[in-house]
Design a protein around this motif. Structure first.
Motif, PDB file in Angstrom:
ATOM      1  N   GLY A  35       0.445  -1.458  -0.037  1.00 23.75           N
ATOM      2  CA  GLY A  35       0.121   0.133   0.736  1.00 23.75           C
ATOM      3  C   GLY A  35       0.333   1.208   0.146  1.00 23.75           C
ATOM      4  N   ASN A  36       1.768   1.151   0.601  1.00 24.80           N
ATOM      5  CA  ASN A  36       2.780   2.495  -0.380  1.00 24.80           C
ATOM      6  C   ASN A  36       3.180   3.252  -1.035  1.00 24.80           C
ATOM      7  OD1 ASN A  36       4.146   0.169   0.330  1.00 24.80           O
ATOM      8  ND2 ASN A  36       6.344   0.973   0.896  1.00 24.80           N
ATOM      9  N   TYR A  37       2.824   2.058  -1.972  1.00 24.42           N
ATOM     10  CA  TYR A  37       3.408   1.736  -3.568  1.00 24.42           C
ATOM     11  C   TYR A  37       1.711   2.253  -4.412  1.00 24.42           C
ATOM     12  CZ  TYR A  37       8.724   1.509  -2.717  1.00 24.42           C
ATOM     13  OH  TYR A  37       9.688   1.867  -2.329  1.00 24.42           O
ATOM     14  N   ALA A  38       0.954   0.688  -4.032  1.00 20.54           N
ATOM     15  CA  ALA A  38      -0.096   0.748  -4.445  1.00 20.54           C
ATOM     16  C   ALA A  38      -1.169  -0.262  -4.373  1.00 20.54           C
ATOM     17  CB  ALA A  38       0.293   0.620  -6.049  1.00 20.54           C
ATOM     18  N   ARG A  39      -2.373   0.340  -4.495  1.00 21.89           N
ATOM     19  CA  ARG A  39      -3.879  -0.544  -3.811  1.00 21.89           C
ATOM     20  C   ARG A  39      -4.476  -1.079  -4.701  1.00 21.89           C
ATOM     21  NH1 ARG A  39      -3.690   1.664   1.171  1.00 21.89           N
ATOM     22  NH2 ARG A  39      -2.382   0.775   3.071  1.00 21.89           N
ATOM     23  N   GLY A  40      -4.650  -2.104  -5.159  1.00 21.77           N
ATOM     24  CA  GLY A  40      -5.577  -2.729  -6.555  1.00 21.77           C
ATOM     25  C   GLY A  40      -6.910  -0.950  -6.626  1.00 21.77           C
ATOM     26  N   ALA A  41      -7.848  -1.799  -5.412  1.00 25.75           N
ATOM     27  CA  ALA A  41      -8.943  -0.949  -5.217  1.00 25.75           C
ATOM     28  C   ALA A  41      -8.521   0.246  -5.683  1.00 25.75           C
ATOM     29  CB  ALA A  41      -9.678  -1.310  -3.917  1.00 25.75           C
ATOM     30  N   GLN A  42      -8.202   1.328  -4.925  1.00 30.25           N
ATOM     31  CA  GLN A  42      -8.179   1.788  -5.256  1.00 30.25           C
ATOM     32  C   GLN A  42      -7.512   2.563  -6.463  1.00 30.25           C
ATOM     33  OE1 GLN A  42      -5.036   3.266  -2.349  1.00 30.25           O
ATOM     34  NE2 GLN A  42      -6.510   3.292  -0.934  1.00 30.25           N
TER      35      GLN A  42
ATOM     36  N   GLY B 167     -10.517   1.134 -11.880  1.00 31.05           N
ATOM     37  CA  GLY B 167     -11.079   2.245 -12.523  1.00 31.05           C
ATOM     38  C   GLY B 167     -10.431   3.358 -13.394  1.00 31.05           C
ATOM     39  N   HIS B 168     -10.482   3.779 -14.085  1.00 27.84           N
ATOM     40  CA  HIS B 168     -10.680   5.224 -14.864  1.00 27.84           C
ATOM     41  C   HIS B 168      -9.328   4.426 -15.529  1.00 27.84           C
ATOM     42  CE1 HIS B 168     -11.942   8.347 -11.442  1.00 27.84           C
ATOM     43  NE2 HIS B 168     -11.601   7.696 -10.638  1.00 27.84           N
ATOM     44  N   SER B 169     -10.156   3.813 -16.765  1.00 26.13           N
ATOM     45  CA  SER B 169      -9.210   2.926 -17.044  1.00 26.13           C
ATOM     46  C   SER B 169      -8.961   1.656 -17.422  1.00 26.13           C
ATOM     47  CB  SER B 169      -7.950   4.102 -18.729  1.00 26.13           C
ATOM     48  OG  SER B 169      -7.776   4.930 -18.120  1.00 26.13           O
ATOM     49  N   ILE B 170      -7.941   1.780 -15.740  1.00 24.45           N
ATOM     50  CA  ILE B 170      -7.378   0.795 -15.206  1.00 24.45           C
ATOM     51  C   ILE B 170      -8.547  -0.521 -15.206  1.00 24.45           C
ATOM     52  CG2 ILE B 170      -5.133  -0.612 -13.784  1.00 24.45           C
ATOM     53  CD1 ILE B 170      -4.193   2.518 -13.737  1.00 24.45           C
TER      54      ILE B 170
ATOM     55  N   ASP C 219      -4.894  -4.861  -9.930  1.00 28.64           N
ATOM     56  CA  ASP C 219      -4.321  -6.148  -8.464  1.00 28.64           C
ATOM     57  C   ASP C 219      -2.445  -6.456  -8.790  1.00 28.64           C
ATOM     58  OD1 ASP C 219      -6.388  -5.606  -6.986  1.00 28.64           O
ATOM     59  OD2 ASP C 219      -6.713  -7.196  -7.903  1.00 28.64           O
ATOM     60  N   ASN C 220      -2.707  -6.414 -10.392  1.00 23.12           N
ATOM     61  CA  ASN C 220      -1.269  -6.916 -11.149  1.00 23.12           C
ATOM     62  C   ASN C 220      -0.385  -5.816  -9.927  1.00 23.12           C
ATOM     63  OD1 ASN C 220      -1.560  -9.737 -11.813  1.00 23.12           O
ATOM     64  ND2 ASN C 220      -2.090  -8.542 -13.900  1.00 23.12           N
ATOM     65  N   ILE C 221      -0.465  -4.709 -10.715  1.00 24.74           N
ATOM     66  CA  ILE C 221       0.273  -3.852 -10.139  1.00 24.74           C
ATOM     67  C   ILE C 221       0.745  -3.830  -8.561  1.00 24.74           C
ATOM     68  CG2 ILE C 221       0.345  -0.936 -10.177  1.00 24.74           C
ATOM     69  CD1 ILE C 221      -1.377  -0.783 -12.866  1.00 24.74           C
ATOM     70  N   GLY C 222      -0.572  -3.813  -7.489  1.00 26.83           N
ATOM     71  CA  GLY C 222      -0.685  -3.824  -6.563  1.00 26.83           C
ATOM     72  C   GLY C 222       0.078  -4.939  -6.040  1.00 26.83           C
ATOM     73  N   MET C 223       0.015  -5.856  -6.751  1.00 24.04           N
ATOM     74  CA  MET C 223       1.176  -7.412  -6.228  1.00 24.04           C
ATOM     75  C   MET C 223       2.544  -7.177  -6.385  1.00 24.04           C
ATOM     76  SD  MET C 223      -0.630 -11.143  -7.212  1.00 24.04           S
ATOM     77  CE  MET C 223      -1.929 -10.047  -8.797  1.00 24.04           C
ATOM     78  N   LEU C 224       2.702  -6.433  -7.424  1.00 24.35           N
ATOM     79  CA  LEU C 224       4.296  -6.051  -8.170  1.00 24.35           C
ATOM     80  C   LEU C 224       4.961  -5.075  -6.746  1.00 24.35           C
ATOM     81  CD1 LEU C 224       3.373  -5.284 -11.590  1.00 24.35           C
ATOM     82  CD2 LEU C 224       4.980  -7.195 -10.769  1.00 24.35           C
ATOM     83  N   ALA C 225       4.018  -3.813  -6.656  1.00 24.59           N
ATOM     84  CA  ALA C 225       4.478  -3.176  -5.278  1.00 24.59           C
ATOM     85  C   ALA C 225       4.977  -3.762  -4.015  1.00 24.59           C
ATOM     86  CB  ALA C 225       3.199  -2.150  -5.076  1.00 24.59           C
TER      87      ALA C 225
END
Ligand code: UDP
Length: 239
Positions: free
Chosen positions: A55-62, A65-68, A74-80
């Motif tokens: 969550g210090n970099y990315a959270r999927g739920a947040q 939307g907005h074309s993502i 969630d993949n971005i969250g996992m990379l975080a």
């Protein structure tokens, strides 16, 4: 009531915790302090698995939307979580706490793949095991992944690190007379919408498998060790 120390614990560290005094990224100074706290647990003969959040970099739920798409988010969250895992393992090893990172998402160039056998082997050698990538599937958080992983690796408890001392009967920031609850049942924790310890999926899984969760302030000296030694700290959620 069982008072023997645990033999294997799962410590859930959120991205927010790892950011320490910063709004995002990693507070290396806090990480080094944390390494010292975890070392106390390891030298007490208790094996430690760490599930890192992102969550210090990315959270999927947040991000969704907005074309993502949600899956992409969630993949971005996992990379975080991977970034946190990689940093934490170096910080811990530098602090002379033997630690390995394994990942639930495929990233051969970066970290070894999580397998049950590999994780257990590291633990048996006295190494802390940091798991990145949650459990590698979207629509989950690292809280749920932490409970799932604790079950998979036979951890006897989930130590949910927070910045607060535990669960209170009302918001301690608003009400000076709020009192800390030492013990509560899963049913209570799941039923009360004001209690936001972990997401409901995580709580439900813990409830079903009778896996206790200790919510405690990991930023206070000795608290992680005390929780692992089954000494009173924070709030225990159990049967
Ligand atoms: N995530 C996921 N699958 C998992 C674990 C995590 O898709 O098994 C994603 C999800 O988007 C989540 C993000 O990774 O929001 C970062 O994890 P989390 O929000 O749990 O981090 P924390 O709040 O603990 O810092």
């Amino acid at each position: 009531m069982d008072t023997e120390p645990y033999t294997r614990v799962l410590l859930k560290l959120s991205g927010e915790q790892l950011a320490g005094k910063f709004d995002n990224g990693i507070d290396v100074e806090f990480g080094a302090w944390l390494a010292g706290e975890v070392k106390k647990v390891v030298t007490s003969g208790i094996q430690v698995v760490i599930m890192v959040g992102g969550g210090n970099y990315a959270r999927g739920a947040q991000l969704a939307g907005h074309s993502i798409q949600r899956v992409t988010a969630d993949n971005i969250g996992m990379l975080a979580t991977m970034m946190n895992g990689l940093a934490l393992v170096d910080i811990f090893n530098t602090a002379e706490v033997p630690t390995r990172v394994v990942t639930s998402i495929k990233a051969d160039q970066i970290a070894d793949q999580f397998t049950h056998r590999r994780a257990i082997s590291h633990l048996q050698k006295g190494r802390v095991v940091v798991v990145a990538g949650g459990i590698g599937r979207p629509y989950l958080t690292t809280d749920t992944a932490a409970v799932s992983l604790a079950l998979e690796l036979d951890c006897q408890v989930v130590l949910k690190a927070t910045k607060v001392d535990g669960v209170y009967d009302k918001d301690p920031e608003q009400f000076p007379d709020a009192t800390k609850i030492d013990q509560m049942s899963f049913q209570q924790a799941v039923a009360d919408d004001d209690i936001k310890i972990m997401d409901k999926a995580a709580m439900g899984l813990a409830l079903e498998h009778h896996l206790p969760i200790i919510v405690f302030n990991a930023t206070k000296t000795d608290n992680i060790r005390q929780a692992a030694l089954r000494q009173p700290v924070g709030t225990t959620i159990g049967d």
